[in-house]
Design a protein around this motif. Structure first.
Motif, mmCIF file in Angstrom:
data_model
loop_
_atom_site.group_PDB
_atom_site.id
_atom_site.type_symbol
_atom_site.label_atom_id
_atom_site.label_comp_id
_atom_site.label_asym_id
_atom_site.label_seq_id
_atom_site.Cartn_x
_atom_site.Cartn_y
_atom_site.Cartn_z
ATOM 1 N N CYS A 188 0.834 -1.199 0.000
ATOM 2 C CA CYS A 188 0.000 0.000 0.000
ATOM 3 C C CYS A 188 0.875 1.257 0.000
ATOM 4 C CB CYS A 188 -0.910 -0.011 1.224
ATOM 5 S SG CYS A 188 -2.128 1.320 1.268
ATOM 6 N N SER A 189 1.947 1.245 0.788
ATOM 7 C CA SER A 189 2.865 2.380 0.852
ATOM 8 C C SER A 189 3.538 2.614 -0.491
ATOM 9 C CB SER A 189 3.931 2.140 1.921
ATOM 10 O OG SER A 189 3.364 2.028 3.209
ATOM 11 N N LEU A 190 3.945 1.534 -1.140
ATOM 12 C CA LEU A 190 4.613 1.672 -2.439
ATOM 13 C C LEU A 190 3.687 2.299 -3.472
ATOM 14 C CD1 LEU A 190 6.497 -1.757 -2.581
ATOM 15 C CD2 LEU A 190 7.536 0.511 -2.383
ATOM 16 N N ARG A 191 2.439 1.850 -3.500
ATOM 17 C CA ARG A 191 1.492 2.418 -4.475
ATOM 18 C C ARG A 191 1.147 3.863 -4.134
ATOM 19 N NH1 ARG A 191 -2.182 -2.076 -7.307
ATOM 20 N NH2 ARG A 191 -0.733 -3.818 -7.160
ATOM 21 N N LEU A 192 1.052 4.152 -2.847
ATOM 22 C CA LEU A 192 0.797 5.533 -2.462
ATOM 23 C C LEU A 192 1.976 6.418 -2.837
ATOM 24 C CD1 LEU A 192 -1.066 7.572 -1.024
ATOM 25 C CD2 LEU A 192 0.160 7.016 1.101
ATOM 26 N N ALA A 193 3.196 5.909 -2.686
ATOM 27 C CA ALA A 193 4.381 6.684 -3.065
ATOM 28 C C ALA A 193 4.368 7.021 -4.551
ATOM 29 C CB ALA A 193 5.648 5.912 -2.703
ATOM 30 N N GLU A 194 3.978 6.039 -5.369
ATOM 31 C CA GLU A 194 3.860 6.305 -6.807
ATOM 32 C C GLU A 194 2.853 7.414 -7.073
ATOM 33 O OE1 GLU A 194 2.795 2.723 -8.766
ATOM 34 O OE2 GLU A 194 4.671 1.667 -8.276
ATOM 35 N N ARG A 195 1.720 7.345 -6.391
ATOM 36 C CA ARG A 195 0.665 8.333 -6.592
ATOM 37 C C ARG A 195 1.115 9.724 -6.137
ATOM 38 N NH1 ARG A 195 -4.988 7.705 -6.975
ATOM 39 N NH2 ARG A 195 -5.858 9.717 -7.604
ATOM 40 N N VAL A 196 1.762 9.785 -4.979
ATOM 41 C CA VAL A 196 2.231 11.071 -4.451
ATOM 42 C C VAL A 196 3.257 11.696 -5.386
ATOM 43 C CG1 VAL A 196 3.603 12.119 -2.599
ATOM 44 C CG2 VAL A 196 1.726 10.570 -2.032
ATOM 45 N N ASN A 197 4.221 10.914 -5.822
ATOM 46 C CA ASN A 197 5.249 11.450 -6.719
ATOM 47 C C ASN A 197 4.646 11.931 -8.032
ATOM 48 O OD1 ASN A 197 7.678 11.299 -5.229
ATOM 49 N ND2 ASN A 197 7.817 9.084 -5.570
#
Length: 462
Positions: free
Chosen positions: A356-365
């Motif tokens: 979940c953190s990895l996908r959120l990081a992609e979205r944030v970036n």
């Protein structure tokens, strides 16, 4: 606190297993937020032992329990209880609880297995100096002690000489809604953290109210201890809210967990043989379990440096480097402010939170036009394990048994609404630049993060 000693007790306290606890911090990363919270697990263990003596004196009405706590006259179960109280934390390693909260986050085929500190205590009692102490000085055996430390294993311990009811009763004295462990750590942690929350109750009144439950093999209190118990329960709630689950403490915890998780992956295997597990699985935490805090941190720093990964190095250096650099809280949700997120993410397996953190990081970036390393955007959520029930049984003047929640409105609210859901929030942590840019582009940043979190969570397969 006066801790009565005899030669037999002193031999346990002076053993390598117990002396090691002097180099293990009781609260770990909490000292990054509350600098005075550097007390050791040895101090806490002695406090729990002293509380065990007080409980036995209260329940037996005998001052001899204090004068001679390991006398031959003491029952087998009482002796096992005292040994269990002394050794209940002997299996801890540095930053034990955050790692245990990760659950089965590590591969079992050749990598480390999820360690349990209670299992380590049993290994120490089976062989080594503690085994010698037990055999030479005490009537109780390993299975007698472990039946109290791990009561669910009682059916698998044919050599245990305690009755099942004795094992269950003394286990409840050591780990229950109100117990000798909490009586010590709430006061001790509060004192060293420099906050009043865990000291605003009367421990002597609680001990004086302890009784054996009239129909079940567990600890109860009589009605005169109700107010003190109520204040203790509320104090524990506030300690979780303001100390153990303080947002900066959780930022540090999330950083440590992610660094450990990443360093344990096969792709992160150290180039230094001394840092690797020998099985191609990255760092071997089991091999670090007997280290002091200082040595454990040194090994983690060496492993982070050897990994060559900027994100991991940033996490570890932010925790243990020359300058504290914790990630910043950019959003948080509990059952009141963000129930959909809390329901979706709380008590998920740690691996799921990483994804979940990895996908959120992609979205944030992508949304913020940033290039932040994925390891530096972290989702922190309550672990699967819930805190122990707070609803101790109360024996009223008519000898009727009620729960604390039945006679206390404060305890009723905390019990029925599950205080985990209120003090243990879902939080998102990221570098300061993310918080700044997010606030500039999305004034209602909490709602934005909530939307993104729910969307990425829906993408993951349960």
């Amino acid at each position: 606190m006066d801790v009565p000693m005899t030669d037999r007790v002193r031999r346990i306290v002076d053993s390598p297993a117990m002396r090691r606890l002097a180099s293990i911090s009781q609260l770990g990363l909490v000292s990054l937020v509350y600098p005075g919270a550097t007390h050791s697990r040895l101090e806490h263990s002695l406090g729990v032992y002293a509380n065990a003596l007080a409980v036995l004196r209260q329940l037996t009405g005998s001052i001899d329990v204090i004068r001679n706590p390991v006398s031959k006259e003491a029952s087998l179960a009482q002796q096992a209880f005292l040994v269990a109280a002394l050794l209940h934390d002997a299996g801890h390693w540095p930053f034990c609880h955050p790692i245990e909260d990760m659950g089965a986050a590590f591969p079992h085929d050749g990598g480390i297995k999820t360690m349990k500190h209670e299992d380590r205590v049993e290994s120490m009692l089976r062989s080594g100096p503690l085994s010698d102490c037990l055999a030479e000085d005490w009537d109780c055996g390993v299975d007698d002690v472990m039946a109290i430390l791990r009561p669910k294993t009682y059916p698998d311990r044919p050599k245990c000489r305690l009755s099942e009811s004795d094992a269950s009763f003394f286990a409840s004295c050591l780990s229950g809604p109100i117990d000798i462990d909490k009586l010590d750590y709430l006061q001790r942690d509060s004192l060293h953290a420099g906050v009043p929350y865990g000291r605003n109750f009367d421990p002597d009144r609680i001990v004086a109210a302890f009784r054996a439950h009239p129909t079940k093999p567990k600890l109860a209190i009589i009605e005169k201890g109700r107010t003190a118990a109520e204040m203790m329960v509320f104090g524990r709630y506030v300690m979780f809210s303001e100390v153990y689950w303080h947002h900066a403490v959780r930022a540090a915890t999330a950083m440590l967990q992610r660094a450990i998780y990443e360093l344990h992956q096969p792709s992160r295997q150290s180039s230094r043989p001394s840092q690797a597990s020998g099985s191609g699985q990255g760092i071997d935490l089991a091999a670090w379990a007997d280290e002091s805090d200082a040595k454990w941190i040194e090994r983690l720093q060496d492993s982070a440096q050897a990994s060559g990964d900027v994100g991991i190095q940033t996490l570890v250096d932010g925790l243990f480097g020359p300058q504290r650099r914790l990630l910043k809280r950019i959003a948080q949700f509990n059952v009141e402010s963000g129930d959909p997120v809390h329901q979706r993410l709380a008590r998920r397996p740690y691996q799921w939170l990483v994804q979940c953190s990895l996908r959120l990081a992609e979205r944030v970036n992508r949304e913020l036009d940033l290039n932040v390393p994925a390891e530096l955007i972290l989702v922190d959520a309550p672990p699967a394990k819930l805190e122990v029930d707070i609803n101790i049984d109360v024996i009223n003047r008519s000898n009727k048994v009620l729960t604390l929640g039945d006679v206390s409105p404060v305890a009723s609210v905390l019990a029925n609404r599950q205080f985990d859901n209120h003090v243990k929030r879902v939080r998102v942590f990221a570098p300061a630049e993310v918080r700044t840019v997010l606030g500039e582009r999305f004034p209602d940043s909490d709602s934005t993060i909530e939307k993104w979190l729910l969307e990425v969570a829906d993408e993951l397969v349960d």
